[in-house]
Write a protein that holds these residues in place. Structure first.
Motif, short mmCIF file in Angstrom:
data_model
loop_
_atom_site.label_atom_id
_atom_site.label_comp_id
_atom_site.label_asym_id
_atom_site.label_seq_id
_atom_site.Cartn_x
_atom_site.Cartn_y
_atom_site.Cartn_z
N MET A 192 25.65 30.25 40.52
CA MET A 192 25.29 29.33 39.61
C MET A 192 26.34 28.33 39.11
O MET A 192 26.33 27.32 38.85
N ILE A 193 27.45 29.03 38.91
CA ILE A 193 28.57 28.21 38.62
C ILE A 193 29.09 27.33 39.52
O ILE A 193 29.40 26.13 39.42
N ARG A 194 29.27 27.65 40.80
CA ARG A 194 29.51 26.65 41.86
C ARG A 194 28.52 25.66 41.95
O ARG A 194 29.00 24.53 42.43
N ALA A 195 27.18 26.02 41.71
CA ALA A 195 26.39 24.84 41.73
C ALA A 195 26.68 23.88 40.55
O ALA A 195 26.47 22.81 40.84
N GLY A 196 26.98 24.35 39.29
CA GLY A 196 27.29 23.53 38.43
C GLY A 196 28.74 22.68 38.78
O GLY A 196 28.56 21.52 38.06
N ASP A 197 29.45 23.19 39.40
CA ASP A 197 30.75 22.35 39.78
C ASP A 197 30.54 21.34 40.69
O ASP A 197 31.47 20.31 40.77
N THR A 198 29.35 21.28 41.16
CA THR A 198 29.09 20.08 42.01
C THR A 198 28.66 18.91 41.32
O THR A 198 28.07 17.79 41.67
N THR A 199 28.04 19.14 39.84
CA THR A 199 27.61 18.07 39.09
C THR A 199 28.80 17.46 38.36
O THR A 199 29.66 18.19 37.93
N THR A 200 28.60 16.20 38.11
CA THR A 200 29.66 15.42 37.14
C THR A 200 29.84 15.85 35.80
O THR A 200 30.92 16.09 35.45
N ALA A 201 28.58 16.18 35.49
CA ALA A 201 28.69 16.70 33.80
C ALA A 201 29.26 18.02 33.67
O ALA A 201 30.17 17.98 32.95
N LEU A 202 28.86 18.95 34.49
CA LEU A 202 29.46 20.14 34.33
C LEU A 202 30.87 20.50 34.71
O LEU A 202 31.84 21.17 34.31
N ARG A 203 31.24 19.44 35.74
CA ARG A 203 32.60 19.43 36.30
C ARG A 203 33.69 18.90 34.98
O ARG A 203 34.77 19.50 34.63
N ALA A 204 33.07 17.86 34.33
CA ALA A 204 33.84 17.50 33.30
C ALA A 204 34.13 18.43 32.12
O ALA A 204 34.72 18.38 31.54
N LEU A 205 32.80 19.06 32.05
CA LEU A 205 32.78 19.81 30.73
C LEU A 205 33.77 21.17 31.00
O LEU A 205 34.74 21.50 29.94
N ARG A 206 33.89 21.52 32.14
CA ARG A 206 34.74 22.63 32.41
C ARG A 206 36.16 22.19 32.36
O ARG A 206 37.32 22.97 31.91
N SER A 207 36.55 20.98 32.86
CA SER A 207 37.78 20.43 33.06
C SER A 207 38.33 20.25 31.78
O SER A 207 39.63 20.09 31.30
N ALA A 208 37.42 19.83 30.54
CA ALA A 208 37.89 19.56 29.26
C ALA A 208 38.21 20.68 28.45
O ALA A 208 39.05 20.73 27.62
N LEU A 209 38.16 22.03 29.05
CA LEU A 209 38.62 23.16 28.31
C LEU A 209 39.83 23.57 28.60
O LEU A 209 40.63 23.25 29.81
N PRO A 210 40.61 24.03 27.47
CA PRO A 210 42.10 24.35 27.92
C PRO A 210 42.19 25.49 28.70
O PRO A 210 41.02 26.58 28.85
N TRP A 211 43.10 25.87 29.44
CA TRP A 211 43.13 27.19 30.29
C TRP A 211 43.54 28.24 29.28
O TRP A 211 44.30 27.81 28.24
N PRO A 212 43.03 29.38 29.59
CA PRO A 212 42.40 30.02 30.70
C PRO A 212 40.66 29.76 30.73
O PRO A 212 40.15 30.23 31.59
N ALA A 213 40.22 29.16 29.78
CA ALA A 213 38.95 28.87 29.46
C ALA A 213 38.24 28.11 30.62
O ALA A 213 37.01 28.21 30.97
N SER A 214 39.26 27.29 31.15
CA SER A 214 38.57 26.37 32.55
C SER A 214 38.69 27.05 33.52
O SER A 214 37.99 26.75 34.59
N ARG A 215 39.11 28.26 33.74
CA ARG A 215 39.26 29.05 35.00
C ARG A 215 37.96 29.59 35.24
O ARG A 215 37.24 30.32 34.40
N ALA A 216 37.65 29.75 36.60
CA ALA A 216 36.37 30.52 37.13
C ALA A 216 36.97 32.03 37.67
O ALA A 216 37.81 31.89 38.63
N TYR A 217 36.53 32.85 37.14
CA TYR A 217 37.10 34.28 37.37
C TYR A 217 36.38 34.78 38.84
O TYR A 217 35.12 34.79 38.76
#
Length: 301
Positions: A192-217
């Motif tokens: 589910m998260i990998r699919a989200g990372d292919t979209t512009t919106a969710l990539r922007a949402l995750r990249s806007a988060l501070p580390w470590p919240a932006s990391r995928a575990y």
């Protein structure tokens, strides 16, 4: 000398067990000596997950967690094969992304049906067993329950509701010996998260988060932490230690997110990056496919 897990010889139920976090939790439970009932929508993936576990340690049943009658029937099948479960993990969940205004109302509702209603249906189907075994129910929630995330209105609403449901359930069954926990986790490296990372919106949402919240575990790492929480019958299970701090800061998060989201949303709308994604990942697609036939059980039932 190693100490036996309290899960040894117990029966556990995991919903959303066809892939990702659910499948990894099933493996972690079996490593601790539990028998696992795998519930999910995707027949082939459920069979694959079961085949990767030691013979006799797991069995699968295909079911829609939002279908109350079907879940009652599967609970009876689990009981017949393995006995009353001592652990039930409400893990089934799907997501979609896009602005609420432009979202598909049917898909928005389906996310809530699976994530919130499905959690309540799961608990209702198996609560009589947990009362008999004085067992433990774990509701898998998310950081999305703690803070509003733009473009994720259905997911945030459903995860917040599932968290609240579990907390209310705890107040009603604690005196009868049943434990109820809520699992809080950040991004896990799942389909589910990998699919989200292919979209512009969710990539922007995750990249806007501070580390470590932006990391995928890694999903197996997250699953291991959640199952440790099951062993301890924890009221709150944190897949990452820093999530404890986020929970403490919860009252401050909505205004902070709103402030940071203004610039991001302006840029996304200007660049055309807020189009609705549809269901994220193959698991999400299976959950919203109205024409998919859900088998009643593994052919070995």
């Amino acid at each position: 000398m190693s100490v036996a897990s309290p899960l040894t010889g117990r029966t556990a139920v995991v919903t959303g067990a066809a892939r990702g976090l659910g499948a990894d939790m099933a493996q972690a439970l079996v490593r601790r000596g539990a028998r696992v009932a795998l519930l999910g929508l995707e027949e082939g993936e459920l069979a694959r997950t079961a085949a990767e576990l030691p013979e006799g340690a797991a069995h699968w049943w295909a079911v829609d967690v939002s279908d109350a009658d079907a879940m009652e029937e599967k609970a009876a099948r689990v009981r017949s094969r393995f006995g009353s479960p001592s652990v039930v993990i409400g893990n089934a969940g799907i997501a979609e992304s896009g602005t609420f205004l432009d979202s598909d109302p049917r898909l928005w509702r389906r996310v809530v049906e699976v994530n919130l209603v499905g959690s309540a249906v799961t608990a209702r189907a198996f609560l009589p067993d947990l009362l008999r075994t004085r067992g433990y129910y774990l509701q898998v929630s998310s950081l999305a329950a703690l803070a509003p995330a733009p473009l994720m209105s259905a997911y945030c609403s459903s995860k917040s509701g599932a968290e609240s449901f579990a907390q209310v359930l705890r107040t009603e069954v604690a005196h009868r010996g049943v434990g109820v926990g809520v699992a809080y986790l950040s991004w896990a490296d799942t389909d589910m998260i990998r699919a989200g990372d292919t979209t512009t919106a969710l990539r922007a949402l995750r990249s806007a988060l501070p580390w470590p919240a932006s990391r995928a575990y890694p999903a197996p790492e997250v699953a291991e932490r959640l199952v440790r929480g099951v062993e301890r019958r924890s009221a709150a299970v944190h897949a990452q230690q820093w999530v404890r701090g986020v929970r403490l800061a919860r009252p401050l998060l909505p205004p902070l997110v709103a402030l940071r989201s203004r610039r991001m949303m302006r840029h996304l709308e200007k660049d055309g990056g807020v189009a609705a994604t549809g269901p994220l990942g193959e698991g999400g697609e299976a959950a919203v496919d109205a024409t998919a036939a859900v088998p009643t059980s593994d052919t070995r039932s």
